[in-house]
Design an enzyme around this catalytic site. Structure first.
Site, PDB file in Angstrom:
ATOM      1  CG  ASP A 190      -4.812   6.761  -1.770  1.00 22.52           C
ATOM      2  OD1 ASP A 190      -5.777   6.712  -2.547  1.00 22.52           O
ATOM      3  OD2 ASP A 190      -4.602   5.923  -0.871  1.00 22.52           O
ATOM      4  CG  ASP A 206       1.808   6.989  -1.878  1.00 19.12           C
ATOM      5  OD1 ASP A 206       1.474   6.046  -1.144  1.00 19.12           O
ATOM      6  OD2 ASP A 206       1.287   8.111  -1.830  1.00 19.12           O
TER       7      ASP A 206
END
Length: 266
Positions: free
Chosen positions: A15, A13
């Site tokens: 953020d 991922d």
């Protein structure tokens, strides 16, 4: 703990794992640099559909992280891939920004408000009441309802702001029609990412900061998972879930030595 099987590919991922807003999290550049130095396949994933991979590459570069745009996989791209598989050369009424409209244009979709095959809802920084009203009328009239991701809110410099899931709930409340969500936690996004880099679930690890999206979608797609504690999930929240990640670490910096530890042998 991660078992001793070799790791040929990594999904992560963005953020909360690699960056906070426009600032790189310590260890992120080193992690991605090590993957590239070893020639390992990887993708950076995001549920955010606002930006194109080129936009996101520039954002990461400004924070000191340098990766090719081909190494970025968004919920907009996954949605476009899904629609291309389901109904090639179709049409859609889109509520979203360039990340989503560009992805749909690239697969040959026509953007229209006249009898579209789909209403496709994505992230946008300025939701238009007129556009949402049009989406409601089209869904009520029979258009299929797709949303890029179910996230109810997202961060901004001024605090929380409504995201795709919240606007989808508004449309559902008005029409009684639930959307099909393509992005995480749908394991479909993980599988499309694996296909993108020709990777196998048995030899791939997913890194994320959220138990309810990153970890569960990785788990359901058959991947080993690592939770970092630099984002949305606190240590106290981990035990509340009925599933567990393969490993929990403080930050992406703790994953850097694992790249070498589990890299394929000669």
């Amino acid at each position: 703990m991660i078992d001793k099987a070799e790791v040929h590919s990594w999904l992560t991922d963005m953020d909360g794992v690699l960056v906070h807003e426009e600032r790189a999290i310590p260890g992120a550049a080193e992690f991605l640099g090590r993957l590239q130095a070893l020639g390992l396949r990887f993708l950076v994933l995001t549920n955010n559909s606002i930006f194109t991979p080129r936009d996101l590459r520039a954002r990461l570069s400004a924070s000191g992280i340098d990766i090719p745009e081909e190494a970025i996989w968004t919920s907009a791209l996954a949605t476009a891939k899904f629609l291309d598989d389901q109904r090639p050369n179709g049409s859609a009424y889109v509520v979203g920004e360039s990340g989503l409209t560009t992805a749909l244009h690239d697969i040959g979709y026509i953007m229209t408000s006249r009898d579209p095959d789909y209403v496709v809802l994505g992230e946008t920084r300025t939701y238009s009441f007129e556009a949402i009203t049009r989406a409601i009328r089209l869904v009520a009239g029979g258009a299929r309802f797709i949303a890029t991701n179910p996230d109810p809110s997202g961060p901004s410099p001024d605090g929380l702001m409504p995201a795709t899931g919240s606007i989808a709930a508004l449309i559902t409340r008005a029409t009684g029609v639930e959307p099909y969500y393509v992005g995480k936690p749908n394991p479909l996004m993980m599988r499309s990412a694996l296909n993108r880099i020709e990777a196998h679930s048995e030899s791939t690890v997913m890194i994320g900061d959220r138990m309810d999206t990153d970890v569960v979608s990785g788990l359901e797609a058959g991947l080993r998972t690592i939770l970092v504690l630099t984002g949305s999930t606190s240590p106290e929240q981990v035990a509340r879930h009925p599933f567990v990640p393969t490993r929990v670490v403080d930050s992406i910096a703790d994953v850097v030595p694992l790249v070498d530890e589990f890299a394929p042998g000669d």
